[in-house]
Design a protein around this motif. Structure first.
Motif, PDB file in Angstrom:
ATOM      1  N   PHE A   1       0.847  -1.203   0.000  1.00 53.36           N
ATOM      2  CA  PHE A   1       0.000   0.000   0.000  1.00 53.36           C
ATOM      3  C   PHE A   1       0.880   1.249   0.000  1.00 53.36           C
ATOM      4  N   LYS A   2       0.555   2.184  -0.864  1.00 52.07           N
ATOM      5  CA  LYS A   2       1.299   3.432  -0.971  1.00 52.07           C
ATOM      6  C   LYS A   2       0.382   4.610  -0.657  1.00 52.07           C
ATOM      7  N   VAL A   3       0.843   5.466   0.247  1.00 46.07           N
ATOM      8  CA  VAL A   3       0.085   6.675   0.576  1.00 46.07           C
ATOM      9  C   VAL A   3       0.496   7.767  -0.403  1.00 46.07           C
ATOM     10  N   PRO A   4      -0.448   8.391  -1.103  1.00 45.37           N
ATOM     11  CA  PRO A   4      -0.076   9.462  -2.041  1.00 45.37           C
ATOM     12  C   PRO A   4       0.555  10.635  -1.302  1.00 45.37           C
ATOM     13  N   ALA A   5       1.430  11.342  -1.976  1.00 44.70           N
ATOM     14  CA  ALA A   5       2.119  12.471  -1.362  1.00 44.70           C
ATOM     15  C   ALA A   5       1.126  13.571  -1.007  1.00 44.70           C
ATOM     16  N   ALA A   6       1.347  14.186   0.145  1.00 47.50           N
ATOM     17  CA  ALA A   6       0.478  15.282   0.581  1.00 47.50           C
ATOM     18  C   ALA A   6       0.755  16.523  -0.246  1.00 47.50           C
ATOM     19  N   PRO A   7      -0.243  17.363  -0.488  1.00 43.90           N
ATOM     20  CA  PRO A   7      -0.013  18.590  -1.263  1.00 43.90           C
ATOM     21  C   PRO A   7       0.894  19.559  -0.502  1.00 43.90           C
ATOM     22  N   LEU A   8       1.695  20.326  -1.246  1.00 45.58           N
ATOM     23  CA  LEU A   8       2.585  21.320  -0.646  1.00 45.58           C
ATOM     24  C   LEU A   8       1.843  22.630  -0.441  1.00 45.58           C
ATOM     25  N   CYS A   9       1.974  23.216   0.746  1.00 45.83           N
ATOM     26  CA  CYS A   9       1.309  24.487   1.090  1.00 45.83           C
ATOM     27  C   CYS A   9      -0.168  24.469   0.696  1.00 45.83           C
ATOM     28  N   PRO A  10      -0.917  23.482   1.184  1.00 50.51           N
ATOM     29  CA  PRO A  10      -2.321  23.378   0.759  1.00 50.51           C
ATOM     30  C   PRO A  10      -3.224  24.313   1.553  1.00 50.51           C
ATOM     31  N   THR A  11      -4.427  24.482   1.052  1.00 52.10           N
ATOM     32  CA  THR A  11      -5.480  25.105   1.851  1.00 52.10           C
ATOM     33  C   THR A  11      -6.066  24.031   2.768  1.00 52.10           C
ATOM     34  N   PRO A  12      -6.706  24.417   3.864  1.00 54.88           N
ATOM     35  CA  PRO A  12      -7.310  23.395   4.735  1.00 54.88           C
ATOM     36  C   PRO A  12      -8.247  22.440   4.005  1.00 54.88           C
ATOM     37  N   PRO A  13      -9.140  22.906   3.101  1.00 56.27           N
ATOM     38  CA  PRO A  13      -9.983  21.938   2.379  1.00 56.27           C
ATOM     39  C   PRO A  13      -9.179  20.962   1.533  1.00 56.27           C
ATOM     40  N   GLN A  14      -8.067  21.417   0.947  1.00 60.05           N
ATOM     41  CA  GLN A  14      -7.248  20.517   0.127  1.00 60.05           C
ATOM     42  C   GLN A  14      -6.607  19.425   0.975  1.00 60.05           C
ATOM     43  N   LEU A  15      -6.112  19.798   2.165  1.00 57.16           N
ATOM     44  CA  LEU A  15      -5.514  18.789   3.034  1.00 57.16           C
ATOM     45  C   LEU A  15      -6.585  17.848   3.579  1.00 57.16           C
ATOM     46  N   ASP A  16      -7.773  18.382   3.870  1.00 58.18           N
ATOM     47  CA  ASP A  16      -8.880  17.531   4.319  1.00 58.18           C
ATOM     48  C   ASP A  16      -9.219  16.491   3.258  1.00 58.18           C
ATOM     49  N   GLU A  17      -9.256  16.916   1.994  1.00 58.10           N
ATOM     50  CA  GLU A  17      -9.590  15.994   0.907  1.00 58.10           C
ATOM     51  C   GLU A  17      -8.516  14.918   0.758  1.00 58.10           C
ATOM     52  N   TRP A  18      -7.242  15.319   0.844  1.00 55.95           N
ATOM     53  CA  TRP A  18      -6.157  14.337   0.740  1.00 55.95           C
ATOM     54  C   TRP A  18      -6.228  13.322   1.880  1.00 55.95           C
ATOM     55  N   MET A  19      -6.479  13.815   3.073  1.00 53.86           N
ATOM     56  CA  MET A  19      -6.540  12.926   4.236  1.00 53.86           C
ATOM     57  C   MET A  19      -7.706  11.953   4.106  1.00 53.86           C
ATOM     58  N   SER A  20      -8.865  12.443   3.724  1.00 59.78           N
ATOM     59  CA  SER A  20     -10.045  11.589   3.601  1.00 59.78           C
ATOM     60  C   SER A  20      -9.834  10.511   2.539  1.00 59.78           C
ATOM     61  N   GLU A  21      -9.299  10.900   1.382  1.00 59.11           N
ATOM     62  CA  GLU A  21      -9.093   9.918   0.310  1.00 59.11           C
ATOM     63  C   GLU A  21      -8.068   8.864   0.712  1.00 59.11           C
ATOM     64  N   SER A  22      -6.968   9.283   1.328  1.00 55.48           N
ATOM     65  CA  SER A  22      -5.921   8.330   1.715  1.00 55.48           C
ATOM     66  C   SER A  22      -6.436   7.367   2.773  1.00 55.48           C
ATOM     67  N   LEU A  23      -7.111   7.908   3.776  1.00 49.90           N
ATOM     68  CA  LEU A  23      -7.576   7.073   4.876  1.00 49.90           C
ATOM     69  C   LEU A  23      -8.717   6.170   4.432  1.00 49.90           C
ATOM     70  N   ASN A  24      -9.629   6.692   3.640  1.00 51.87           N
ATOM     71  CA  ASN A  24     -10.765   5.877   3.191  1.00 51.87           C
ATOM     72  C   ASN A  24     -10.315   4.736   2.288  1.00 51.87           C
ATOM     73  N   ARG A  25      -9.297   4.964   1.482  1.00 48.64           N
ATOM     74  CA  ARG A  25      -8.803   3.899   0.618  1.00 48.64           C
ATOM     75  C   ARG A  25      -8.197   2.774   1.446  1.00 48.64           C
ATOM     76  N   LEU A  26      -7.459   3.138   2.505  1.00 46.33           N
ATOM     77  CA  LEU A  26      -6.871   2.130   3.381  1.00 46.33           C
ATOM     78  C   LEU A  26      -7.945   1.387   4.163  1.00 46.33           C
ATOM     79  N   ILE A  27      -8.908   2.121   4.712  1.00 43.99           N
ATOM     80  CA  ILE A  27      -9.961   1.490   5.513  1.00 43.99           C
ATOM     81  C   ILE A  27     -10.821   0.575   4.647  1.00 43.99           C
TER      82      ILE A  27
END
Length: 749
Positions: free
Chosen positions: A281-307
């Motif tokens: 399993f590979k976690v996609p790289a987090a966005p650089l200098c993101p906005t809070p919604p962008q980091l929320d989206e990255w976190m949700s997608e990464s975690l939901n794919r693993l779960i």
């Protein structure tokens, strides 16, 4: 005239379980054996019952028996005369709110859901279970007609052992004019409100096994107009349980087809199959200098794919219909013989058949008692120190949990709102920065930190809204340590806690020993957060504790929730200082204070200012502010609507980080006391002073409390007057002098 439902077409009563709601009604005669025989008989039914309503249930020391897969509800009295058992699968899909009228013979269940029920516009329906008994000369019943047949605008089912004889339900016997005049008000009230009698006329519900009393129809069921079209059948086809009342099954249309998914059995996850998947399993790289919604989206997608991968290899739990552990095949044979004898006595109502049925029943119940005693003796012989508390719970049972009963809150939504307003009063919301920038001075997260945090996580801790326990994350980290590292490291570097980890369940628990439970203050809330969030909290707590101790943000006299400073240290410090102050023959007094709703009153902005001015690294300050802001909580209590609500106040109780945040928040309250001591244990403070007299101590304590209260007001916290205690310490020689009775004024009281 009472309306009657149209009988369902042939075969409708045998439809698959999802198409119907099955409700059982039965009088247990106060017998534990009847209760056990009843629940064991459910193995033979086509549609497993969702709700079992009992009259005259067995009671021992104010406790009712339990059965695997069901949750019980009964009036909070010493000997309840009615009870309801609701299947856990039904509770997981619907909101069930018990309602008690302050009596022992009436119980109502309000059942609701977010969407429409029964395919109608109604969002709730009610079931009333009653046991109406004769009181004075058999002319007055314990339950009034108005309590049985209220005028409601939504579906209502009324049933129970009503002890009401009427030609409409039992047309064959001859009733005296006195019986008709005393019982007619019930049928008149039912007819006035449009209720329909569900019992088929002349279908007997009670068959006395002794004496010459005739069979009768006293176990009745009524449906109001909104519920009547939804009634599928009324049947009495289940086997006898040993009671002289028959088992009645009422089948309704299914309330809702939108069933919630079953819980997963995480202990049975197929890790052998998951091992290569987790390793790759590979976690996609987090966005650089993101906005809070962008980091929320990255976190949700990464975690939901693993779960999602973990859930694919985890079996779902299924409702268990297993019998008691002491049940034996011999009891199954005796139960069938007892049922057969009871059916024969019902068909051939002769003294001989009644005697045979009674003998079979007594032998069956005697065998049940012997099997239970044998199993209990075997359990005690093999008991270990770890199972002693289990033995005590079996012997004494569990106390009935208290349910919120708040004046003015009639619906689950109203009750939910009152509790939310009490525990989470509205405050100014937290505003995250428009863009998140990494703090290059922040030490990078390491796998050793994650492993250390996981090692402190108990496998028995209750999980949060996603239901994933710590044991799952421990196994994931063991197989592939890079997964949690790559998911959590960007959050530390950016000083941000994503929205997907801020949701929580707030379990409402009653405070024991309260005289009344009609106020929200009689309850407390324990917050259950997602376990992956708590792993990150432990990491932040470890870093924050080191930084706070280096910079002196924690007072030396603060104890509790800190490594190496426990209750024992607080008590030892207090007793040592008291004895030291007593040596020069001074009088010593202590004032014990408790901060009211301490964790709930932690203000985000004030805490951020305290730690920022104290020199805490900026990334920790930003992360703590993000963690406490924009949270949501779903209250969990019996009958809760299950809707999340935003909360912008307090440090959530039950989080690993919250105790440390609270200690940092109240550390400025500490100050030095000449010839005295101030010590605290989390939210409990003790002021100790010494002088030549106890009256002088009271004056000093009064001044010190006023000073402490002013400092507390600047933090937005206050002290509970009801929990304040004043103690005068006396040496053996001082005990000969008269006691000091002078009061101390706390907030004018």
């Amino acid at each position: 005239m009472i309306n009657r439902p149209t009988p369902p077409p042939p075969g409708q009563g045998l439809a698959p379980a999802p198409a119907f709601l099955s409700i059982i009604q039965h009088n247990c005669l106060g017998s534990w054996n009847v209760f056990l025989s009843l629940f064991e008989s459910f193995k033979e039914v086509t549609i497993y019952p969702s709700i079992v309503l009992l009259q005259d249930p067995p009671v021992n020391k104010a406790h009712l028996p339990s059965f695997n897969g069901f949750k019980s509800f009964f009036p909070p009295v010493r000997k309840p005369r009615v009870a309801a058992y609701v299947h856990m699968s039904f509770l997981s899909n619907y909101t069930v709110l018990p309602r008690f009228k302050g009596v022992d013979d009436v119980l109502a269940l309000d059942i609701s859901t977010d969407g429409p029920l029964f395919g109608t516009a109604f969002h709730s329906f009610r079931v009333i279970n009653a046991y109406s008994t004769n009181t004075v000369n058999h002319r007055v019943h314990s339950v009034a007609p108005e309590d049985l047949f209220p005028d409601l605008g939504f579906p209502l089912l009324v049933l129970g052992d009503l002890n009401i004889h009427n030609p409409l339900s039992d047309p064959l016997p001859h009733f005296s004019q006195r019986e008709i005049s005393s019982l007619n008000p019930y049928f008149e009230k039912a007819a006035e409100s449009g209720f329909a009698l569900l019992n088929p006329p002349g279908e007997y519900t009670r068959f006395p096994l002794v004496g010459n009393a005739r069979p009768s129809v006293i176990d009745l069921a009524f449906a109001n107009p909104p519920l009547l079209p939804l009634v599928k059948s009324w049947e009495a086809s289940l086997p006898s349980t040993g009671s002289d009342h028959i088992l009645i099954t009422i089948t309704l249309a299914t309330p809702s087809l939108n069933q919630k998914p079953p819980r997963l059995r995480w202990a049975d996850t197929d890790w052998e199959a998951l091992d290569p998947i987790v390793k790759g399993f590979k976690v996609p790289a987090a966005p650089l200098c993101p906005t809070p919604p962008q980091l929320d989206e990255w976190m949700s997608e990464s975690l939901n794919r693993l779960i999602a991968l973990l859930k694919e290899h985890t079996p779902a739990s299924r409702p268990s219909h297993h019998s008691k552990p002491w049940w034996t095949p011999h009891l199954t044979i005796l139960r069938r013989e007892c049922h057969k004898a009871a059916r024969t006595a019902k068909e051939h109502d002769t003294p001989h058949m009644r005697e045979v049925a009674g003998t079979s029943k007594r032998g069956y119940f005697k065998a049940i008692k012997a099997a239970k005693n044998k199993h209990w003796s075997s359990f005690l012989l093999t008991a270990t120190p770890q199972s002693l508390w289990t033995a005590k719970r079996f012997a004494y049972g569990r106390a009935q949990p208290r349910f919120p009963s708040l004046p003015g809150a009639e619906t689950p939504l109203q009750m939910n709102r009152v509790l939310l307003d009490h525990f989470f009063p509205p405050k100014e919301p937290f505003s995250p920065p428009a863009r998140l920038r990494p703090d290059r001075s922040a030490p990078p997260l390491t796998t050793d930190e994650i492993a250390a945090a996981l090692s402190k996580c108990s496998p028995t801790s209750a999980p949060g809204p996603d239901g994933i326990p710590y044991s799952t994350w421990k196994q994931v980290n063991k197989i592939n340590p890079s997964i949690l590292l790559h998911i959590l490291a960007p959050l530390v570097l950016l000083g941000y806690h994503p929205a997907s980890l801020k949701g929580s369940n707030g379990v409402v628990l009653d405070k024991p020993g309260k005289s009344s439970y009609e106020s929200p203050s009689s309850f407390r809330i324990i917050v259950l957060i997602r376990t992956i969030s708590k792993i990150l909290e432990r990491i932040i707590a470890a870093r924050l504790l080191v930084a706070a101790r280096i910079r002196g943000l924690l007072h030396p006299n603060q104890c509790g929730s800190l490594p190496g400073l426990s209750t024992y240290d607080a008590c030892l410090t207090l007793t040592n200082d008291v004895r030291t102050l007593q040596r020069p023959r001074l009088k010593v007094s202590s004032l014990f204070l408790d901060i009211k709703a301490g964790f709930d009153n932690v203000d985000n902005k004030t805490l951020a200012r305290i730690v920022r001015e104290g020199g805490i690294p900026p990334y920790l300050v930003s992360w703590v502010s993000s963690f406490l802001g924009e949270r949501s909580c779903t209250l969990v209590f019996q009958g809760a609507p299950g809707t999340p609500a935003p909360v912008n106040v307090g440090a959530p109780q039950g989080c690993p980080l919250s105790p440390l945040l609270f200690l940092l928040y109240v550390a400025p309250l500490h100050f030095g006391i000449p010839r005295g001591l101030m010590i605290s244990y989390v939210d409990d403070f003790a002021l100790t002073v010494a002088s030549l007299s106890y009256r002088g101590n009271i004056r000093r304590l009064q001044d010190l409390f006023d000073r402490l209260e002013r400092k507390a007001a600047r933090l937005g916290v206050s002290f509970s007057v009801a929990k304040t205690e004043l103690i005068h310490w006396r040496t053996p020689s001082q005990r000969r002098s008269p006691k000091c009775t002078s009061p101390i004024q706390i907030k004018g009281e």
